[in-house]
Design an enzyme around this catalytic site. Structure first.
Site, PDB file in Angstrom:
ATOM      1  N   GLU A 192      -1.559  -9.069   4.064  1.00 54.06           N
ATOM      2  CA  GLU A 192      -1.493  -9.485   5.324  1.00 54.06           C
ATOM      3  C   GLU A 192      -2.938  -9.609   6.079  1.00 54.06           C
ATOM      4  OE1 GLU A 192      -0.992  -6.544   4.317  1.00 54.06           O
ATOM      5  OE2 GLU A 192      -1.341  -5.078   5.617  1.00 54.06           O
ATOM      6  N   HIS A 226      -3.506  -5.281   0.396  1.00 53.06           N
ATOM      7  CA  HIS A 226      -2.943  -5.756   2.126  1.00 53.06           C
ATOM      8  C   HIS A 226      -2.902  -7.402   2.005  1.00 53.06           C
ATOM      9  CE1 HIS A 226      -2.643  -1.859   3.888  1.00 53.06           C
ATOM     10  NE2 HIS A 226      -3.545  -1.481   3.238  1.00 53.06           N
ATOM     11  N   CYS A 284       0.788  -1.263   0.045  1.00 52.40           N
ATOM     12  CA  CYS A 284       0.035   0.150  -0.061  1.00 52.40           C
ATOM     13  C   CYS A 284       0.862   1.187  -0.172  1.00 52.40           C
ATOM     14  CB  CYS A 284      -1.055  -0.119   1.213  1.00 52.40           C
ATOM     15  SG  CYS A 284      -2.335   1.137   0.902  1.00 52.40           S
TER      16      CYS A 284
END
Ligand code: XMP
Length: 508
Positions: free
Chosen positions: A171, A169, A81
């Site tokens: 994660e 993202h 990001c």
């Protein structure tokens, strides 16, 4: 000391930075989070670098800038990001503030030209976006490897260089190929998959043996997971040179002092149990203010601990169950803030002790896994968090022995019922609260005017935010009945349906 290879995560202040670290560790790779401007360029154990997201915009004057020259081409690099936008803008690309911020799910269109970061990622896979800015022009040598309907450069790779950027993202659990992408990056880094509970225990025990040698160590047990795992680990390393002190402040749960003490002794720990409840009740008499109660309980604990510790001769170290989230240097948008690192009331300085904190690199879930690896029982490892001031902050207003007794009984019924109905592990923490009001009731033919108990149970992942647990009505009904029928002095039970924020988990 054995040197662990690691991935460095440079933190630009995103709320999901810790999640990146947890995902890498789930893939058995050790990593550390450091503030974005503290890259340890001389650390020979670094095998790769990740740039986190950020609540800031690279377009803003106050944006966190970073000279990437010590990192790019020297280490495999993945920007997430803001991190991806930073790589692009530092190389002469263009990032624009979008008209609308893009939050939520998007479908990934993976480029037909195969790239190793995207290996195994299905076309159309769902990814999670959370950004206001978009990369509109990529610098030369940047190749788009995936896009979405709204973003042409959802992922890029710099030609002939181990540098990648992803706008989404990986994660976040909603990103379906998140693990695949992070795993691919770790393969690119040639990262060793040696971060397991077993390897942690082996390395830590060896390191503790070397650093503590024949020294004596004391540790304050609270009954909680962190201090218990810390004690068992140290016990494995130095055995009887560890003395644990477990203080009954009179504000523990029903039978907790006796059962936890016996569990600890069963494990083979050298534990001294001190019943100091009278001292605490005396100090707390007529004190209503929550912060004053906290201070009294905190100071009382230090006084008892210090007194007992001084009885043991030749102690050099104080062990603490500090865990990673307590020590990660966190960024705030108004500037750098370093989280204060809690010591037990400044005891190490006061008593001239050195600190040993063997869990300080672990997240809470890792502490639990290490506990299991050490053979600890689930009752200790899966125990709900419990505040240091105990029932002292769950009795609203002044604390007396009688009120503690009422609350202990009600709390016991609630917690036992959660266990019996297999609901205990579905909530983050639960407990009963004694309210400082009486309510009218009717029992038999008699009017009563008695105490009200509030039940609190929340779901959470880190206690920073929490939702009230949606426990079944039938369950709540039976707990309420049992409390009112069996706990003398209670004629009403209510259930707390507030989330955090705006409420907190504890009532005081
Ligand atoms: P709150 O009430 O702030 O609680 O939402 C967040 C977590 O912290 C625990 N808590 C405490 N723990 N001393 C502690 O050691 C305290 O004074 C204290 N106050 C709250 C709370 O139980 C929850 O897990």
């Amino acid at each position: 000391m054995c040197m662990l290879e690691k991935i460095i995560i440079l933190d630009f202040g995103s709320q999901t930075t810790q999640l990146i670290a947890r995902r890498l560790r789930e893939l058995n790779v050790y990593c550390e989070i450091v503030p974005y401007n503290k890259f340890p360029a001389d650390d020979k154990s670094v095998t790769g670098v990740i740039l986190s997201g950020s609540p800031l915009s690279t377009c803003d004057k106050e944006a966190f800038k970073l000279d990437l020259s010590p990192i790019r081409k020297k280490f495999p690099l993945l920007g997430i990001c803001y991190g991806a936008q930073l790589i692009a803008s530092e190389a002469g690309g263009h990032v624009e503030k979008g008209d609308s911020r893009e939050y939520g799910r998007a479908k990934l269109h993976v480029s037909t030209k195969k790239d190793i970061l995207m290996s195994g990622v299905k076309n159309g896979a769902q990814v999670w976006m959370s950004h206001g800015d978009t990369i509109t022009v990529l610098p030369q040598k940047f190749t788009v490897i995936a896009g979405t309907d709204d973003v042409f450069a959802a992922a890029f790779h710099i030609d002939n260089e181990p540098t990648w950027g992803v706008q989404f993202h990986p994660e976040v659990y909603h990103t379906e190929p998140g693990t695949i992408i992070l795993n691919n990056f770790l393969t690119i880094c040639n990262a060793k998959r040696n971060w397991t509970p077993a390897s942690f225990v082996e390395t830590t025990v060896n390191n503790l043996k070397t650093s503590l040698n024949d020294d004596k160590v004391i540790l304050a047990l609270s009954g909680g997971v962190d201090s218990s795992v810390c004690a068992v680990l140290l016990n494995k390393a130095i055995g009887k040179n560890l003395t644990c002190i477990f203080v009954d402040n009179g504000l523990l749960r029903k039978n907790e002092f006796e059962t936890v003490l016996s569990d600890y002794k069963h494990i083979g720990l050298n534990v001294v149990g001190i019943d100091a409840s009278d001292d605490f009740y005396n100090e707390l008499a007529n004190i209503k203010d929550p912060e004053q109660k906290r201070k009294i309980i905190g100071k009382g604990f230090i006084d008892v601990f210090e007194r007992e510790a001084r009885r043991i001769t030749g102690v050099k170290w104080l062990a603490q169950g500090t865990i990673y989230p307590d020590i990660i240097e966190s960024l705030s948008i108004t500037g750098m803030t370093i989280k204060s690192h809690h010591n037990v009331g400044g005891l190490p300085d006061k008593m001239n002790l050195q600190l040993v904190e063997p869990l300080k690199l672990l997240f809470k879930d890792e502490v639990r896994r290490v506990g299991r690896e050490l053979g600890m029982k689930d009752v200790l490892v899966k125990r709900h968090p419990f505040p240091g001031p105990g029932l002292g902050v769950r009795i609203l207003g002044d604390v007396t022995r009688e009120k503690v007794k009422i609350l202990q009984e009600a709390d016991h019924i609630f917690i036992q019922s959660l266990r019996e109905k297999n609901l205990y592990d579905t909530v983050w923490q639960a407990g009963a609260v004694l309210l400082p009001i009486n309510s009218v009731g009717v029992m038999g033919d008699e009017r009563t005017y008695e105490n009200v108990i509030a039940l609190r149970a929340v779901t959470s992942t880190d206690a920073m935010t929490a939702d009230w647990a949606h426990l079944p009505y039938d369950f709540l009904a039976s707990v309420s009945n049992e409390i009112i029928n069996h706990v003398r002095g209670v004629n009403r039970v209510v259930y707390d349906i507030s989330s955090k924020p705006p409420s907190t988990i504890e009532w005081e």
